[in-house]
Design an enzyme around this catalytic site. Structure first.
Site, PDB file in Angstrom:
ATOM      1  N   ALA A   1      37.180  39.712  31.452  1.00 43.72           N
ATOM      2  CA  ALA A   1      37.255  38.246  31.461  1.00 43.72           C
ATOM      3  C   ALA A   1      38.148  37.857  32.629  1.00 43.72           C
ATOM      4  O   ALA A   1      38.992  38.641  33.059  1.00 43.72           O
ATOM      5  CB  ALA A   1      37.847  37.760  30.148  1.00 43.72           C
TER       6      ALA A   1
ATOM      7  N   GLY B   1      36.288  42.466  28.817  1.00 43.18           N
ATOM      8  CA  GLY B   1      35.110  41.672  28.461  1.00 43.18           C
ATOM      9  C   GLY B   1      33.828  42.210  29.075  1.00 43.18           C
ATOM     10  O   GLY B   1      32.736  41.957  28.547  1.00 43.18           O
TER      11      GLY B   1
ATOM     12  N   GLU C   1      32.764  44.815  26.731  1.00 44.16           N
ATOM     13  CA  GLU C   1      32.303  44.120  25.515  1.00 44.16           C
ATOM     14  C   GLU C   1      30.893  43.555  25.722  1.00 44.16           C
ATOM     15  O   GLU C   1      30.067  43.582  24.808  1.00 44.16           O
ATOM     16  CB  GLU C   1      33.302  43.016  25.138  1.00 44.16           C
ATOM     17  CG  GLU C   1      34.639  43.600  24.697  1.00 44.16           C
ATOM     18  CD  GLU C   1      35.665  42.543  24.333  1.00 44.16           C
ATOM     19  OE1 GLU C   1      36.142  41.849  25.249  1.00 44.16           O
ATOM     20  OE2 GLU C   1      35.981  42.413  23.141  1.00 44.16           O
TER      21      GLU C   1
ATOM     22  N   GLU D   1      43.033  45.518  27.515  1.00 47.06           N
ATOM     23  CA  GLU D   1      43.658  44.305  26.964  1.00 47.06           C
ATOM     24  C   GLU D   1      45.085  44.510  26.478  1.00 47.06           C
ATOM     25  O   GLU D   1      45.961  43.681  26.730  1.00 47.06           O
ATOM     26  CB  GLU D   1      42.798  43.738  25.815  1.00 47.06           C
ATOM     27  CG  GLU D   1      41.561  42.983  26.276  1.00 47.06           C
ATOM     28  CD  GLU D   1      40.331  43.869  26.419  1.00 47.06           C
ATOM     29  OE1 GLU D   1      40.487  45.109  26.513  1.00 47.06           O
ATOM     30  OE2 GLU D   1      39.213  43.319  26.434  1.00 47.06           O
TER      31      GLU D   1
HETATM   32  C1  HXC Z   1      40.113  37.906  37.515  1.00 41.49           C
HETATM   33  C2  HXC Z   1      39.961  39.803  38.787  1.00 41.49           C
HETATM   34  C3  HXC Z   1      39.788  40.603  37.622  1.00 41.49           C
HETATM   35  C4  HXC Z   1      39.789  39.939  36.351  1.00 41.49           C
HETATM   36  C5  HXC Z   1      39.753  41.896  39.354  1.00 41.49           C
HETATM   37  N1  HXC Z   1      39.923  40.658  39.825  1.00 41.49           N
HETATM   38  N2  HXC Z   1      39.663  41.896  38.010  1.00 41.49           N
HETATM   39  N3  HXC Z   1      40.128  38.475  38.730  1.00 41.49           N
HETATM   40  N4  HXC Z   1      39.959  38.598  36.357  1.00 41.49           N
HETATM   41  N5  HXC Z   1      39.607  40.581  35.198  1.00 41.49           N
HETATM   42  C6  HXC Z   1      40.068  40.233  41.227  1.00 41.49           C
HETATM   43  C7  HXC Z   1      41.438  40.566  41.782  1.00 41.49           C
HETATM   44  O1  HXC Z   1      42.391  39.573  41.428  1.00 41.49           O
HETATM   45  C8  HXC Z   1      41.162  40.576  43.264  1.00 41.49           C
HETATM   46  O2  HXC Z   1      41.083  39.247  43.733  1.00 41.49           O
HETATM   47  C9  HXC Z   1      39.746  41.152  43.340  1.00 41.49           C
HETATM   48  O3  HXC Z   1      39.178  40.966  42.050  1.00 41.49           O
HETATM   49  C10 HXC Z   1      39.729  42.642  43.648  1.00 41.49           C
HETATM   50  O4  HXC Z   1      40.552  43.312  42.724  1.00 41.49           O
HETATM   51  P1  HXC Z   1      41.689  44.378  43.143  1.00 41.49           P
HETATM   52  O5  HXC Z   1      42.623  44.479  42.031  1.00 41.49           O
HETATM   53  O6  HXC Z   1      42.231  44.038  44.495  1.00 41.49           O
HETATM   54  O7  HXC Z   1      40.779  45.703  43.294  1.00 41.49           O
HETATM   55  P2  HXC Z   1      41.271  47.206  43.065  1.00 41.49           P
HETATM   56  O8  HXC Z   1      42.622  47.422  43.648  1.00 41.49           O
HETATM   57  O9  HXC Z   1      40.158  48.058  43.552  1.00 41.49           O
HETATM   58  O10 HXC Z   1      41.420  47.357  41.483  1.00 41.49           O
HETATM   59  C11 HXC Z   1      40.277  47.255  40.646  1.00 41.49           C
HETATM   60  C12 HXC Z   1      40.696  47.089  39.152  1.00 41.49           C
HETATM   61  C13 HXC Z   1      41.711  45.907  39.067  1.00 41.49           C
HETATM   62  C14 HXC Z   1      41.362  48.392  38.687  1.00 41.49           C
HETATM   63  C15 HXC Z   1      39.444  46.839  38.342  1.00 41.49           C
HETATM   64  O11 HXC Z   1      41.148  44.770  39.737  1.00 41.49           O
HETATM   65  C16 HXC Z   1      42.027  45.518  37.662  1.00 41.49           C
HETATM   66  O12 HXC Z   1      42.788  46.219  36.981  1.00 41.49           O
HETATM   67  N6  HXC Z   1      41.528  44.349  37.233  1.00 41.49           N
HETATM   68  C17 HXC Z   1      41.851  43.775  35.942  1.00 41.49           C
HETATM   69  C18 HXC Z   1      41.097  44.487  34.858  1.00 41.49           C
HETATM   70  C19 HXC Z   1      41.414  43.935  33.493  1.00 41.49           C
HETATM   71  O13 HXC Z   1      42.588  43.916  33.050  1.00 41.49           O
HETATM   72  N7  HXC Z   1      40.382  43.491  32.746  1.00 41.49           N
HETATM   73  C20 HXC Z   1      40.531  43.015  31.393  1.00 41.49           C
HETATM   74  C21 HXC Z   1      40.792  41.551  31.375  1.00 41.49           C
HETATM   75  S1  HXC Z   1      41.146  41.001  29.733  1.00 41.49           S
HETATM   76  P3  HXC Z   1      41.940  38.724  45.000  1.00 41.49           P
HETATM   77  O14 HXC Z   1      41.613  37.263  45.058  1.00 41.49           O
HETATM   78  O15 HXC Z   1      43.352  39.037  44.682  1.00 41.49           O
HETATM   79  O16 HXC Z   1      41.376  39.539  46.133  1.00 41.49           O
HETATM   80  C22 HXC Z   1      39.670  40.777  29.007  1.00 41.49           C
HETATM   81  C23 HXC Z   1      39.707  40.134  27.648  1.00 41.49           C
HETATM   82  C24 HXC Z   1      38.339  39.791  27.131  1.00 41.49           C
HETATM   83  O17 HXC Z   1      38.647  41.114  29.550  1.00 41.49           O
HETATM   84  C25 HXC Z   1      38.416  38.931  25.880  1.00 41.49           C
HETATM   85  C26 HXC Z   1      38.572  37.466  26.133  1.00 41.49           C
HETATM   86  C27 HXC Z   1      38.395  36.639  24.906  1.00 41.49           C
END
Ligand code: HXC
Length: 243
Positions: free
Chosen positions: A66, A112, A115, A135
């Protein structure tokens, strides 16, 4: 309808939906969820569409979760509503479609994103795919059905391990766990999903829809899946496909 965050194409009875926010690793924001919901409904109501494939644009991500930036400041009530509306508008919708949905997982498939893949009926992954539920590392839990669907797919012990460690697993390990059905090279992923779609398309769409309903019924509290199977088996005899 035209979309800002997804691409939709229908070819040879297959609707391909591509989440198209590659710079944000295809993270699901509110607009994407609304557009996906609309596209899936359109696919279900189009009788020419026999299978739906969902994937992510680019080589790096299916969906990295998400969109964290959207809910960083949320309150308890806003968090609950984000989850509730997501369940209703997209994740439960996908699981309940009578048109089979294949997730073609082409890279990071996190939170997400996993999911969403788990709400699909079949999961195929490329060999570079990384799956996980980060998460709890962010101080939240799964909110789009992950606690339930992961447990159904891999069992309680493994589900809790993946959830509590917030780690990532490679595609091959995910296959060993039963989380994905198939793993292939990235450049062959869409071909594999399309081949699966054409195998499905040889069969009765009505019967497939009834089978999905019967399988899903077993996961619903207070519903006896065997009884639903009996009903759906009977219903099949009333379809043109059977006749
Ligand atoms: C918003 C995101 C994102 C996310 C990545 N990006 N994941 N933006 N939401 N979930 C964006 C980054 O901010 C960045 O934007 C660009 O994508 C590239 O990401 P990087 O981090 O620079 O890439 P990298 O170093 O290769 O790392 C990849 C990654 C990392 C390991 C996947 O991006 C990461 O850990 N992302 C978050 C993953 C996460 O925690 N997902 C779960 C979310 S909670 P900019 O603009 O800075 O270049 C969830 C809850 C669901 O999903 C339930 C809700 C009800």
């Amino acid at each position: 309808m035209s979309y800002n965050t997804i691409l939709v194409e229908v070819t040879d009875a297959v609707m391909t939906i591509t989440i198209n926010r590659p710079k944000q690793l295809n993270a699901l924001n509110g607009e994407t969820i609304a557009e996906l919901s609309d596209a899936f409904k359109a696919g279900e109501s189009n009788t020419a569409v026999r299978t739906i494939i969902i994937t992510g644009e680019g080589e790096k991500a299916f969906v990295a979760g998400a969109d964290i930036k959207e809910f960083a400041e949320f309150t308890v009530d806003q968090g609950r509503e984000l989850s509730r509306s997501g369940h209703q508008n997209l994740f439960d919708l996908v699981e309940g479609l009578k048109t089979p949905v294949i997730a073609a997982i082409n890279g990071y498939c996190l939170g997400g994103g996993l999911e969403l893949a788990m709400a699909c009926h079949i999961r195929s992954a490329s060999d570079n795919a990384m799956m996980g539920l980060p998460e709890v590392s962010l101080g939240v839990i799964q909110g789009y059905g992950g606690t339930q669907r992961l447990t159904q797919l891999v069992g309680k012990g493994k589900a809790l391990e993946l959830i509590m460690t917030a780690g990532m697993m490679k595609a091959e390990e995910a296959k060993d766990w039963g989380l994905v059905n198939h793993v292939t090279f990235q450049n062959e992923l869409m071909g594999m999903a399309e081949k699966m779609a054409s195998r499905i398309a040889k069969n009765s769409p009505k019967a497939i829809g009834l089978a999905i309903e019967a399988v899903n019924a077993g996961q619903v509290d207070g519903v006896n899946g065997y009884n639903v199977e009996i009903e759906k088996f009977g219903e099949a005899f009333g379809t043109e496909d059977f006749t």
